[in-house]
Write an enzyme that holds these catalytic residues in place. Structure first.
Site, mmCIF file in Angstrom:
data_model
loop_
_atom_site.group_PDB
_atom_site.id
_atom_site.type_symbol
_atom_site.label_atom_id
_atom_site.label_comp_id
_atom_site.label_asym_id
_atom_site.label_seq_id
_atom_site.Cartn_x
_atom_site.Cartn_y
_atom_site.Cartn_z
ATOM 1 N N TYR A 72 5.034 4.620 3.413
ATOM 2 C CA TYR A 72 4.933 5.262 2.107
ATOM 3 C C TYR A 72 4.536 6.721 2.254
ATOM 4 O O TYR A 72 3.740 7.081 3.131
ATOM 5 C CB TYR A 72 3.843 4.594 1.253
ATOM 6 N N ASP A 86 -4.155 4.763 -10.419
ATOM 7 C CA ASP A 86 -2.980 5.631 -10.454
ATOM 8 C C ASP A 86 -3.006 6.414 -11.765
ATOM 9 O O ASP A 86 -3.984 6.357 -12.523
ATOM 10 C CB ASP A 86 -1.681 4.843 -10.267
ATOM 11 N N ARG A 181 -2.957 2.242 -3.356
ATOM 12 C CA ARG A 181 -3.921 2.716 -4.365
ATOM 13 C C ARG A 181 -5.359 2.492 -3.895
ATOM 14 O O ARG A 181 -6.229 3.342 -4.094
ATOM 15 C CB ARG A 181 -3.672 2.024 -5.701
#
Length: 299
Positions: A72, A86, A181
């Site tokens: 990612y 987020d 996250r």
């Protein structure tokens, strides 16, 4: 239609919506209504990037994709933590602290290798049969156990050394079950501040990269032109880490009937059993015996 369609998932689309989009295109393109379709790993609606969609017999391999490593790119904005970790959530904590790049690079080794992390309250994990995000949205306190994951590598994009950072973008190569996250939250806390993810893009899932990914518009265009075969990656593409095992017709017939092959000269482990260029089964070899793990019905 047996193989993989790799979507470059857009912002706001859920993984199941990606599956529905492929089903719709198959139907509208006249490919038939009964084709099985599934995805090889959930991607948050606020994330973009590589979403492997399994078509036909490839759905039997989708579970292996869930277990694969992922890569990612993600951006942490410092100074604000949200309920969802987020940009979608409500602000739950703020800090005036901003790390230097030097401090960031000093702390990243703590988050490389095997680590423990607590998943976000807003996640699809189940608590007593209920999704954590449903409980969190209902205002209930969500307490999730920590889990062991592996961060194979974690590198920031280049930038000035001394400057206080409002945000930073990193690339992470992670094991299955890793929550980016949570990783962002924990990095910010280790730097004496708080933070949340403002950008999350999956650039690799198992063997699949953005190089083979297509947009929804391209998917629709190829479906209308009845050209989906041109973008469909073969069944084998999801098993690029597994060696092939060549079969003769009698051996292929035996495996299709679920029988065990005896006296096969193959090292222990999994193989992609092939009759010529035709996939027969994912098999397991042990002490010269070969057994079917997943058979493929391609006739």
């Amino acid at each position: 239609m047996h193989g993989w369609i790799i979507l470059d998932k857009p912002l706001g689309l859920g993984s199941t919506q990606g599956v529905s989009a492929v089903k719709r295109v198959l139907r509208q393109g006249g490919y038939g209504k009964g084709i099985k379709v599934g995805h090889g790993g959930t991607l948050d609606p606020l994330a973009t990037g590589v979403l492997p969609i399994a078509v036909g017999e490839a759905t039997k391999l989708a579970g292996r994709m869930l277990d694969s490593d992922k890569v990612y790119d993600f951006t942490i904005r410092f100074g604000v933590q949200t309920s969802t970790l987020d940009a979608e959530g409500e602000v739950v904590a703020e800090s005036d602290g901003r790390p230097t790049r030097e401090a960031l690079e000093a702390v990243l080794p703590r988050f490389t290798g095997p680590i423990e992390q607590v998943p976000p309250a807003y996640s699809a994990l189940k608590i007593d049969g209920e999704r954590a995000y449903d409980l969190a949205r209902a205002g209930e306190e969500v307490v999730l156990a920590s889990r062991s994951v592996t961060i194979h590598s974690l590198t920031p994009t280049p930038g000035p050394v001394a400057e206080d950072l409002e945000e930073v973008t990193l690339t992470a190569h992670v094991s299955k079950g890793t929550y980016i996250r949570s990783l962002a939250r924990d990095i910010a806390l280790a730097l004496g501040t708080v933070g949340h993810v403002t950008m999350l893009r999956r650039i690799k899932a198992g063997p699949f990269t953005l190089a083979s990914a297509i947009s929804l518009d391209k998917l629709n265009e190829m479906g209308q032109a009845r050209g989906l075969e041109d973008i469909l990656l073969p069944l084998r593409a999801g098993l690029d880490d597994i060696p092939a095992l060549a079969l003769d017709p009698d051996q292929a017939g035996a495996l299709r009937q679920g029988r065990v092959l005896v006296g096969i000269a193959a090292d222990d482990g999994q193989y992609f059993a092939m009759l010529g260029d035709r996939p027969v089964a994912l098999v397991e070899a042990l002490d010269g015996d070969v057994r079917v793990v997943r058979g493929f019905n391609l006739d």
